[in-house]
Scaffold this motif. Structure first.
Motif, mmCIF file in Angstrom:
data_model
loop_
_atom_site.group_PDB
_atom_site.id
_atom_site.type_symbol
_atom_site.label_atom_id
_atom_site.label_comp_id
_atom_site.label_asym_id
_atom_site.label_seq_id
_atom_site.Cartn_x
_atom_site.Cartn_y
_atom_site.Cartn_z
ATOM 1 N N CYS A 44 9.619 15.548 21.799
ATOM 2 C CA CYS A 44 9.200 15.347 20.447
ATOM 3 C C CYS A 44 10.449 14.720 19.793
ATOM 4 C CB CYS A 44 8.626 16.665 19.839
ATOM 5 S SG CYS A 44 9.783 17.964 19.733
ATOM 6 N N PHE A 45 10.231 13.969 18.768
ATOM 7 C CA PHE A 45 11.018 13.503 17.796
ATOM 8 C C PHE A 45 11.139 14.096 16.645
ATOM 9 C CE2 PHE A 45 10.158 10.009 20.713
ATOM 10 C CZ PHE A 45 11.273 9.335 20.905
ATOM 11 N N GLY A 46 12.347 14.274 16.038
ATOM 12 C CA GLY A 46 12.944 14.767 14.789
ATOM 13 C C GLY A 46 13.393 13.666 13.897
ATOM 14 N N ILE A 47 13.016 13.341 12.896
ATOM 15 C CA ILE A 47 13.684 12.284 12.021
ATOM 16 C C ILE A 47 13.607 12.918 10.594
ATOM 17 C CG2 ILE A 47 13.046 10.009 10.903
ATOM 18 C CD1 ILE A 47 12.954 9.834 14.005
ATOM 19 N N ASP A 48 15.285 12.572 9.904
ATOM 20 C CA ASP A 48 15.298 13.080 8.760
ATOM 21 C C ASP A 48 16.054 11.834 7.907
ATOM 22 O OD1 ASP A 48 16.464 14.616 6.664
ATOM 23 O OD2 ASP A 48 18.235 15.389 7.586
ATOM 24 N N VAL A 49 15.115 11.680 7.123
ATOM 25 C CA VAL A 49 15.509 10.355 6.150
ATOM 26 C C VAL A 49 16.200 10.835 4.952
ATOM 27 C CG1 VAL A 49 14.340 8.485 4.850
ATOM 28 C CG2 VAL A 49 12.876 9.548 6.709
ATOM 29 N N GLY A 50 17.576 10.159 4.942
ATOM 30 C CA GLY A 50 18.365 10.323 3.972
ATOM 31 C C GLY A 50 18.233 9.161 2.951
ATOM 32 N N GLY A 51 19.164 9.296 1.996
ATOM 33 C CA GLY A 51 19.353 8.149 0.985
ATOM 34 C C GLY A 51 20.025 7.010 1.517
ATOM 35 N N THR A 52 21.074 7.383 2.480
ATOM 36 C CA THR A 52 21.758 6.200 3.031
ATOM 37 C C THR A 52 21.668 5.966 4.640
ATOM 38 O OG1 THR A 52 23.642 7.714 3.225
ATOM 39 C CG2 THR A 52 23.842 6.226 1.363
ATOM 40 N N LYS A 80 18.501 9.889 10.106
ATOM 41 C CA LYS A 80 19.054 10.793 11.452
ATOM 42 C C LYS A 80 17.856 10.656 12.436
ATOM 43 C CE LYS A 80 22.406 13.506 8.739
ATOM 44 N NZ LYS A 80 21.842 12.864 7.299
ATOM 45 N N CYS A 81 18.037 10.663 13.625
ATOM 46 C CA CYS A 81 16.909 10.724 14.499
ATOM 47 C C CYS A 81 17.532 11.601 15.594
ATOM 48 C CB CYS A 81 16.561 9.445 15.149
ATOM 49 S SG CYS A 81 16.272 8.048 13.858
ATOM 50 N N GLY A 82 16.601 12.313 16.055
ATOM 51 C CA GLY A 82 16.691 13.170 17.336
ATOM 52 C C GLY A 82 15.349 13.072 18.467
ATOM 53 N N LEU A 83 15.975 13.048 19.714
ATOM 54 C CA LEU A 83 14.873 13.030 20.770
ATOM 55 C C LEU A 83 15.055 14.601 21.148
ATOM 56 C CD1 LEU A 83 12.900 12.164 22.896
ATOM 57 C CD2 LEU A 83 14.870 11.181 24.116
ATOM 58 N N PHE A 84 14.140 15.479 21.315
ATOM 59 C CA PHE A 84 14.101 16.919 21.569
ATOM 60 C C PHE A 84 13.213 16.926 22.897
ATOM 61 C CE2 PHE A 84 15.357 16.795 17.236
ATOM 62 C CZ PHE A 84 16.409 17.935 17.244
ATOM 63 N N ARG A 85 13.424 18.033 23.659
ATOM 64 C CA ARG A 85 12.415 18.543 24.364
ATOM 65 C C ARG A 85 11.825 19.527 23.629
ATOM 66 N NH1 ARG A 85 13.046 17.050 29.918
ATOM 67 N NH2 ARG A 85 14.893 16.427 30.323
ATOM 68 N N THR A 86 10.477 19.896 24.125
ATOM 69 C CA THR A 86 9.628 20.752 23.219
ATOM 70 C C THR A 86 10.442 22.326 23.523
ATOM 71 O OG1 THR A 86 8.274 20.885 25.192
ATOM 72 C CG2 THR A 86 7.650 19.576 23.444
ATOM 73 N N ASP A 87 11.190 22.546 24.063
ATOM 74 C CA ASP A 87 11.957 23.981 24.002
ATOM 75 C C ASP A 87 13.068 24.065 22.908
ATOM 76 O OD1 ASP A 87 13.871 22.442 25.344
ATOM 77 O OD2 ASP A 87 13.983 23.744 27.060
ATOM 78 N N GLY A 88 13.131 22.881 22.586
ATOM 79 C CA GLY A 88 14.059 22.773 21.468
ATOM 80 C C GLY A 88 15.535 22.360 21.722
ATOM 81 N N TYR A 128 16.390 19.216 13.666
ATOM 82 C CA TYR A 128 15.339 20.170 14.193
ATOM 83 C C TYR A 128 14.206 20.699 13.712
ATOM 84 C CZ TYR A 128 19.445 21.478 17.683
ATOM 85 O OH TYR A 128 20.144 21.364 18.719
ATOM 86 N N GLY A 129 14.312 20.854 12.355
ATOM 87 C CA GLY A 129 12.987 21.237 11.629
ATOM 88 C C GLY A 129 12.073 20.203 11.797
ATOM 89 N N ALA A 130 12.498 18.916 11.673
ATOM 90 C CA ALA A 130 11.183 17.876 11.857
ATOM 91 C C ALA A 130 10.559 17.863 13.175
ATOM 92 C CB ALA A 130 11.828 16.592 11.696
ATOM 93 N N ALA A 131 11.383 18.182 14.105
ATOM 94 C CA ALA A 131 10.900 18.158 15.426
ATOM 95 C C ALA A 131 9.918 19.626 15.676
ATOM 96 C CB ALA A 131 12.034 18.393 16.379
ATOM 97 N N ARG A 132 10.642 20.486 15.033
ATOM 98 C CA ARG A 132 9.649 21.833 15.017
ATOM 99 C C ARG A 132 8.139 21.887 14.606
ATOM 100 N NH1 ARG A 132 8.372 26.262 17.789
ATOM 101 N NH2 ARG A 132 8.101 28.082 16.715
ATOM 102 N N MET A 133 8.083 20.841 13.175
ATOM 103 C CA MET A 133 6.951 20.835 12.798
ATOM 104 C C MET A 133 5.601 20.208 13.565
ATOM 105 S SD MET A 133 7.208 19.087 8.804
ATOM 106 C CE MET A 133 8.122 17.693 9.234
ATOM 107 N N VAL A 134 6.186 19.416 14.679
ATOM 108 C CA VAL A 134 5.156 18.752 15.464
ATOM 109 C C VAL A 134 4.759 19.739 16.392
ATOM 110 C CG1 VAL A 134 5.464 16.384 14.952
ATOM 111 C CG2 VAL A 134 6.567 17.673 16.768
ATOM 112 N N LEU A 135 5.483 20.995 16.755
ATOM 113 C CA LEU A 135 5.190 21.979 17.794
ATOM 114 C C LEU A 135 4.289 22.964 17.290
ATOM 115 C CD1 LEU A 135 8.783 21.960 19.483
ATOM 116 C CD2 LEU A 135 6.862 20.495 20.023
#
Length: 311
Positions: free
Chosen positions: A5-13, A16-24, A304-311
């Motif tokens: 799963c992917f976790g994306i955190d959109v900031g003002g500048t 941040k992007c993260g590729l995760f396994r579904t176990d975190g 991490y939290g963004a990835a968690r949302m889709v699980l």
């Protein structure tokens, strides 16, 4: 269930992007610039392009991906719609709808502070807790409330806006939100500087802050650790406002863990002691011993939290 799963955190500048396994497990993280021109219309297409490119690079098929979670700075309703995100120059935007269309993957969206709280509850300072309150002390004061493992979003997407709890009914200066006496005016980095300046003006005590020229929150916190009298008096007030606000919120949700994050939390244990002193004084009997801990995921809490949302 997919493997990734992917976790994306959109900031003002930056985004941040993260590729995760579904176990975190975090497989890889990277950043792309946040392009805010033309009312930020390139932000989501850029995110989708980054996700699609990473899947291609790693040879991951859509079937292997559980989804994309995305945290944004602004209120997000339960449908994944943003009415306005001022720092991104967005008006109304259906974040979930656009992401699903651009990637062909399942998407979820949430407010960045709420999403960071979910991250800390999943793999951070509150790992294993299903009921968490997180306060992020940065330029402003953000908050996230997790009840039974889920983000409290609320009807307008404003659930967990702890920074705008009114903690001083006699304040004369205005908060950025237009009200007066918000927690953000005392406990944010900008609030701490404001309080320190007031304390310097009112106090005759010697202080390293007197000759500091431009005072920063870091300068106040460093002086506080060295027992500087003006910094100590400032942080007592910050601790009272924040401890008192947390005591009220705990009467509503009764969390297992309270997490303090953001730049100001780098002050560590002395800050926690200051907050806990007043929290214990004001909290309801059953909640007095709720642990107050420093966030551990830092800037990664959002992905991490963004990835968690889709699980």
């Amino acid at each position: 269930m997919g493997t990734y799963c992917f976790g994306i955190d959109v900031g003002g500048t930056t985004v941040k992007c993260g590729l995760f396994r579904t176990d975190g497990t975090l497989v890889e993280k990277w950043e792309i610039p946040t392009r805010k021109e033309n009312n930020g219309d390139q932000i989501l297409p850029d995110v989708a392009a980054a996700v699609n490119a990473k899947m291609e690079e790693k040879g991951i098929s859509k079937e292997e991906v559980e989804g994309v979670g995305i945290g944004v700075p602004g209120p997000v309703n339960s449908k994944g719609e943003v009415s306005r995100a001022v720092n991104l120059f967005w008006g109304y935007k259906n974040v979930v709808g656009e992401m699903e269309e651009l990637t062909g993957l399942h998407a979820e969206a949430g407010n960045d502070a709420n999403v960071a709280a979910l991250g800390e509850a999943w793999k951070g300072a509150a790992a294993g807790s299903s009921d968490v309150i997180m306060v992020t002390l940065g330029t402003g004061v953000g908050g996230g409330i997790i009840v039974d493992g889920k983000i409290v979003t609320g009807h307008h997407g404003a659930g967990g806006e702890i920074g705008h709890a009114n903690v001083d009914h006699h304040e004369t200066e205005s908060c950025n939100c237009g009200n007066r006496g918000c927690l953000e005016q005392y406990a944010s980095a900008t609030g701490i500087v404001r309080m320190a300046k007031k304390e310097l003006a009112a106090s005759g005590e010697n202080s390293v802050l007197r000759d500091a020229g431009e005072i920063s929150a870091k300068a106040v916190l460093d002086a506080f650790k060295e027992n500087d009298p003006v910094a100590a008096a400032t942080m007592e007030k910050v601790g009272e406002q924040l401890g008192g606000a947390l005591a009220i919120i705990c009467c509503v949700t009764d969390p297992e863990t309270i997490v303090i994050g953001g730049g100001v939390s780098k002050a560590g244990q002395p800050l926690i002691d200051c907050i806990r002193k007043y929290y214990r004084e004001y909290a309801f009997e059953s909640c007095k011993d709720t642990p107050i801990v420093i966030a551990t995921l830092g800037n990664d809490a959002g992905i991490y939290g963004a990835a968690r949302m889709v699980l």
